[in-house]
Write an enzyme that holds these catalytic residues in place. Structure first.
Site, short mmCIF file in Angstrom:
data_model
loop_
_atom_site.label_atom_id
_atom_site.label_comp_id
_atom_site.label_asym_id
_atom_site.label_seq_id
_atom_site.Cartn_x
_atom_site.Cartn_y
_atom_site.Cartn_z
N GLY A 1 -3.83 -2.71 -4.64
CA GLY A 1 -4.30 -2.95 -6.01
C GLY A 1 -3.34 -2.54 -7.10
O GLY A 1 -3.54 -2.85 -8.27
N ARG B 1 0.80 -1.44 11.03
CA ARG B 1 0.57 -0.06 11.52
C ARG B 1 -0.82 0.00 12.14
O ARG B 1 -1.61 -0.93 11.95
CB ARG B 1 0.64 0.92 10.34
C1 MV4 Z 1 -7.67 -10.39 -4.75
C2 MV4 Z 1 -8.98 -10.32 -5.26
C3 MV4 Z 1 -9.55 -11.48 -5.79
N1 MV4 Z 1 -8.84 -12.64 -5.83
N2 MV4 Z 1 -7.00 -11.56 -4.78
C4 MV4 Z 1 -7.16 -5.67 -3.95
C5 MV4 Z 1 -5.94 -4.97 -3.41
C6 MV4 Z 1 -5.25 -5.94 -2.58
N3 MV4 Z 1 -5.58 -5.69 -1.19
C7 MV4 Z 1 -5.74 -7.28 -2.99
N4 MV4 Z 1 -6.99 -7.06 -3.69
C8 MV4 Z 1 -7.68 -8.11 -4.20
N5 MV4 Z 1 -7.06 -9.29 -4.23
C9 MV4 Z 1 -7.57 -12.66 -5.33
N6 MV4 Z 1 -6.88 -13.82 -5.36
C10 MV4 Z 1 -9.67 -9.09 -5.22
C11 MV4 Z 1 -9.00 -7.99 -4.70
C12 MV4 Z 1 -9.74 -6.73 -4.68
C13 MV4 Z 1 -10.11 -6.15 -3.48
C14 MV4 Z 1 -9.76 -6.74 -2.26
C15 MV4 Z 1 -10.16 -6.11 -1.09
C16 MV4 Z 1 -10.88 -4.92 -1.12
C17 MV4 Z 1 -11.20 -4.35 -2.32
C18 MV4 Z 1 -10.83 -4.94 -3.51
C19 MV4 Z 1 -11.15 -4.34 -4.73
C20 MV4 Z 1 -10.75 -4.93 -5.90
C21 MV4 Z 1 -10.05 -6.14 -5.88
#
Ligand code: MV4
Length: 447
Positions: free
Chosen positions: A165, A292
């Site tokens: 994030g 990992r």
């Molecule tokens: C996103 C998303 C919504 N749309 N990508 C959060 C960190 C990274 N792993 C990518 N993340 C996200 N990418 C798109 N196109 C929402 C998140 C996201 C999220 C993803 C997984 C677990 C928790 C999250 C918390 C906030 C935002």
């Protein structure tokens, strides 16, 4: 097979690796900082080497000291665990140059999957579903503006060197794009020394569902089904479960096949995790690939009866994987017990554990390094135990988790046990109807 493995980590994961090494008849070397002199992984290993003072940068992250410890103890392999050096391409390379087997991904693989835009372009080429958006890095703001119009608001700006994030911005309308573009690049440059950004269509209220994969030295891969990690607070996972309450047999087949395709396309070796975003229509999209072992690996081990650390060691020693896929036969939930106060914004609560009683009984597993009298140092992350319950059904696993949490006594510090106990009573959790937005609306009920 390796004769001696050095574990370049601490805490519960160091113990976890030592346990499997002992079962495989492999000697173990623990490394520890001055702050960890009294830690269990030091006591359980066959040998132990102090590699520096408390700060991680001068001990667990100091590559020269870790390599020196491996040299003087004549270790033939290093297991990095998770965090620390586990996804450090330079360290993987240094191990290779010192003829010490790094039980993890190659330097090239770590770099390739660590650069999020490159990882995504690779997955696109492999035919793995990806979120629509930019083709790699965005050159400048003009291109960013054009791409956002083509993609259609809302969009997500992401740092290619990011993850978890950092350097990420959701943009709902064009007038907010410039501020988000500049803010994300500054944050990413400060955090990673790299301000490369890419763009995706924003997936609203996604679930985070990841697939465990294992690839071997012949280029073959298999999957061990999914873990639902959607309950996160500020990108820190709090609890995970398998099977996902949102999964269907058909979706599992398609996501598993996509993860295996990804692993075989890049000739991935070792244990890895392909993370997906899943929208409310059950469309899934590649998010990131982790090279990992993950904190939450035990729930997969519990439902398919498989030692993932053992598999990592076997693959690193050149033993081919079976090639068959594994599907959950039970239901398993993990609660991460952190030394944090859930009644005070989860702020850290290090200190001495004055009394500890761990739960037990059928279907209860605890992966922890702490004990009564243990002083939790303030230098490292706050996770002190993983409480895992496993049962035939999700309802029984939740019921068992409630009973185990009620039994779990840790005095002298604050922990997240009360949070998990309230989570297990929350109607949206019990119904399985939760997404990554769940924690934004969660409020602790007063003690
Ligand atoms: C996103 C998303 C919504 N749309 N990508 C959060 C960190 C990274 N792993 C990518 N993340 C996200 N990418 C798109 N196109 C929402 C998140 C996201 C999220 C993803 C997984 C677990 C928790 C999250 C918390 C906030 C935002």
């Amino acid at each position: 097979m390796f004769k001696k493995i050095l574990i370049a980590n601490r805490g519960e994961i160091a113990l976890r690796v030592i346990r499997t090494c002992k079962e495989m008849g492999i000697k173990t070397v623990a490394v520890y900082s001055k702050a960890d002199e009294e830690s269990l992984h030091v006591k359980f290993a066959d040998e132990a080497v102090c590699i520096g003072p408390a700060p991680s940068s001068e001990s667990y992250l100091k590559m020269s000291n870790v390599i020196a410890a491996a040299e003087i103890t004549n270790a033939d392999a290093i297991h990095p665990g998770y965090g620390f050096l586990s996804e450090n391409a330079k360290f993987s390379k240094i191990c290779e140059e010192h003829d010490i087997k790094f039980i993890g991904a190659s330097a090239e693989m770590i770099s390739k999957m660590g650069d999020k835009a490159t990882a995504k372009e690779t997955m696109k080429a492999a035919g793995v579903p990806c979120v629509p958006g930019s083709d790699g890095i965005i050159a400048d703001f003009e291109e960013c503006k054009k791409l956002a119009l083509e993609t259609g608001y809302p969009v997500m700006l992401k740092a290619t060197a990011g993850g978890g994030g950092k350097g990420m911005r959701a943009v709902w309308k064009e007038e907010d794009l410039l501020k988000a573009w500049e803010g994300a690049r500054q944050e990413s440059a400060a955090a990673f020394g790299n301000d490369g950004m890419y763009m995706e269509k924003l997936i609203e209220e996604p679930r985070h569902i990841e697939i465990q994969i294992i690839g071997d030295s012949t280029g073959k891969a298999c999957h061990l089904s999914e873990r639902d990690c959607s309950v996160q607070r500020r990108h820190q996972k709090l609890t995970e479960e398998t099977p996902s309450p949102f999964m269907t047999d058909d979706l599992r087949e398609r996501m598993g096949a996509a993860a295996v395709k990804a692993a075989e396309f890049i000739k991935y070796e070792g244990a890895g995790t392909v993370e997906f975003l899943v929208d409310k229509h059950r469309n899934f999209y590649f998010m990131e690939m982790n090279t990992r072992i993950q904190v939450e690996h035990p729930i997969t081990e519990q439902v398919v009866d498989y030692d993932l650390i053992r598999e990592q060691i076997l693959v690193a020693a050149g033993v081919p994987v079976s090639g068959k896929n594994y599907y959950p036969q039970l239901h398993s939930i993990e609660c991460r017990i952190n030394a944090e106060d859930p009644y005070n914004n989860f702020r850290p609560s290090p200190g001495r554990i004055t009394n500890l009683h761990a739960p037990g009984g059928h279907g209860v597993r605890i992966d922890t390094h702490v004990y009564s009298g243990y002083m939790i140092p303030p230098n490292y992350d706050s996770m002190i135990a993983k409480l895992i319950t496993t049962a035939q059904t999700r309802e029984e696993a939740i019921n068992k988790m409630k009973r185990a949490l009620d039994e779990f006594v840790i005095e002298g510090i604050k922990t997240t046990i009360p949070f998990h106990r309230q989570l297990m009573d929350h109607p949206d959790y019990i119904s399985g109807n939760y997404t990554t937005k769940f924690m934004e609306d969660f409020e602790m009920e007063k003690a």
